[in-house]
Design a protein around this motif. Structure first.
Motif, PDB file in Angstrom:
ATOM      1  N   PHE A  53       0.827  -1.207   0.000  1.00 16.76           N
ATOM      2  CA  PHE A  53       0.000   0.000   0.000  1.00 16.76           C
ATOM      3  C   PHE A  53       0.862   1.258   0.000  1.00 16.76           C
ATOM      4  N   ARG A  54       1.968   1.243   0.729  1.00 15.73           N
ATOM      5  CA  ARG A  54       2.829   2.433   0.873  1.00 15.73           C
ATOM      6  C   ARG A  54       3.471   2.836  -0.447  1.00 15.73           C
ATOM      7  N   ASP A  55       3.625   1.894  -1.378  1.00 15.85           N
ATOM      8  CA  ASP A  55       4.100   2.237  -2.718  1.00 15.85           C
ATOM      9  C   ASP A  55       2.871   2.701  -3.496  1.00 15.85           C
ATOM     10  N   PHE A  56       2.570   3.995  -3.411  1.00 18.10           N
ATOM     11  CA  PHE A  56       1.324   4.535  -3.945  1.00 18.10           C
ATOM     12  C   PHE A  56       1.123   4.249  -5.428  1.00 18.10           C
ATOM     13  N   ALA A  57       2.200   3.996  -6.177  1.00 19.48           N
ATOM     14  CA  ALA A  57       2.065   3.646  -7.595  1.00 19.48           C
ATOM     15  C   ALA A  57       1.312   2.333  -7.765  1.00 19.48           C
ATOM     16  N   ASN A  58       1.216   1.495  -6.713  1.00 26.10           N
ATOM     17  CA  ASN A  58       0.455   0.236  -6.758  1.00 26.10           C
ATOM     18  C   ASN A  58      -1.053   0.452  -6.666  1.00 26.10           C
ATOM     19  N   LEU A  59      -1.487   1.568  -6.140  1.00 22.69           N
ATOM     20  CA  LEU A  59      -2.904   1.747  -5.812  1.00 22.69           C
ATOM     21  C   LEU A  59      -3.851   1.664  -7.007  1.00 22.69           C
ATOM     22  N   PRO A  60      -3.505   2.168  -8.193  1.00 23.68           N
ATOM     23  CA  PRO A  60      -4.431   2.020  -9.318  1.00 23.68           C
ATOM     24  C   PRO A  60      -4.684   0.553  -9.711  1.00 23.68           C
ATOM     25  N   SER A  61      -3.847  -0.367  -9.258  1.00 19.14           N
ATOM     26  CA  SER A  61      -4.056  -1.778  -9.598  1.00 19.14           C
ATOM     27  C   SER A  61      -5.294  -2.370  -8.930  1.00 19.14           C
ATOM     28  N   PHE A  62      -5.788  -1.729  -7.878  1.00 14.89           N
ATOM     29  CA  PHE A  62      -7.007  -2.237  -7.233  1.00 14.89           C
ATOM     30  C   PHE A  62      -8.030  -1.147  -6.922  1.00 14.89           C
ATOM     31  N   MET A  63      -7.659   0.101  -7.042  1.00 14.00           N
ATOM     32  CA  MET A  63      -8.610   1.191  -6.809  1.00 14.00           C
ATOM     33  C   MET A  63      -9.246   1.563  -8.142  1.00 14.00           C
ATOM     34  N   GLU A  64     -10.511   1.210  -8.284  1.00  8.62           N
ATOM     35  CA  GLU A  64     -11.214   1.288  -9.552  1.00  8.62           C
ATOM     36  C   GLU A  64     -11.208   2.673 -10.197  1.00  8.62           C
ATOM     37  N   ASN A  65     -11.411   3.714  -9.434  1.00  6.61           N
ATOM     38  CA  ASN A  65     -11.522   5.053 -10.007  1.00  6.61           C
ATOM     39  C   ASN A  65     -10.221   5.844 -10.025  1.00  6.61           C
ATOM     40  N   VAL A  66      -9.162   5.262  -9.490  1.00  5.46           N
ATOM     41  CA  VAL A  66      -7.879   5.952  -9.495  1.00  5.46           C
ATOM     42  C   VAL A  66      -7.212   5.702 -10.846  1.00  5.46           C
ATOM     43  N   GLU A  67      -7.076   6.774 -11.619  1.00  4.64           N
ATOM     44  CA  GLU A  67      -6.445   6.656 -12.936  1.00  4.64           C
ATOM     45  C   GLU A  67      -4.938   6.543 -12.810  1.00  4.64           C
ATOM     46  N   ARG A  68      -4.357   7.364 -11.915  1.00  7.69           N
ATOM     47  CA  ARG A  68      -2.910   7.297 -11.720  1.00  7.69           C
ATOM     48  C   ARG A  68      -2.544   7.981 -10.405  1.00  7.69           C
ATOM     49  N   VAL A  69      -1.419   7.552  -9.869  1.00  4.81           N
ATOM     50  CA  VAL A  69      -0.814   8.201  -8.716  1.00  4.81           C
ATOM     51  C   VAL A  69       0.653   8.396  -9.075  1.00  4.81           C
ATOM     52  N   GLU A  70       1.055   9.638  -9.131  1.00  2.00           N
ATOM     53  CA  GLU A  70       2.441   9.974  -9.438  1.00  2.00           C
ATOM     54  C   GLU A  70       3.144  10.283  -8.116  1.00  2.00           C
TER      55      GLU A  70
END
Length: 192
Positions: A53-70
């Motif tokens: 979870f702490r590697d925020f670049a991983n979050l779009p892999s399971f968060m449906e509405n998150v397009e990207r996290v830079e």
């Protein structure tokens, strides 16, 4: 509460919550006026879940509405999230508290399209793994009307938090997120 099942939400958002439980169990640098909370038990150690979870670049892999996290630096990240009506909202968030393997708290910076703050807690659950609790405060665009529109389009944070935590559980326990639909990767593989 007799005859009622206990609420599965974190204490801060439980329907039968005790007085003064928020913000004592919640977010220090609170930004927002609408409170959302969800919890799920995942059969993995807290350290593994926290690291992913702490590697925020991983979050779009399971968060449906998150397009990207830079990821901007160790403390800040830039988020782009799908909103109702095909719109994308963006903001920059900063870490406000972090205890390795236990919690991550954040708050959006001034000027966010959707001001928000929250925390993710990772609590050992013995042989069952880890209880992951998401507590989020946000200001919906256009206030109550915006909240209603988001709910109609299934983009309301309470709905999304529940779904995203379920997908996080699937990903961490099985290595993939189950879906009835084909992914872009599957379509590309079929094309050859």
């Amino acid at each position: 509460m007799s005859g009622q099942l206990p609420d599965s939400a974190p204490p801060a958002t439980a329907r039968q919550r005790q007085a003064k439980e928020w913000p004592a169990d919640g977010v220090d640098d609170a930004v927002g006026d609408t409170l959302v909370g969800q919890a799920v038990t995942i059969n993995r150690p807290a350290s593994e879940l926290f690291s992913f979870f702490r590697d925020f670049a991983n979050l779009p892999s399971f968060m449906e509405n998150v397009e990207r996290v830079e990821v901007l630096d160790a403390e800040r990240s830039r988020w782009a999230v799908k909103a109702p009506g095909g719109k994308t909202v963006e903001w920059t968030s900063g870490i406000t508290d972090e205890v390795p393997d236990r919690l991550i708290a954040w708050a959006s910076e001034k000027g966010a399209d959707v001001p928000n703050s929250g925390r993710i807690d990772f609590r050992p659950a013995g042989d069952r793994g880890t209880v992951v609790t998401a507590t989020i405060l946000y200001d919906p665009p256009a206030g109550a009307i915006g909240r209603l529109v988001a709910k109609i389009f299934q983009r309301e944070p309470a709905i999304q938090a529940r779904r995203d935590l379920r997908r996080f559980k699937q990903l961490m326990e099985t290595g993939e997120v189950a879906s009835a639909a084909r992914t872009r990767k599957q379509r590309d593989e079929e094309k050859g």
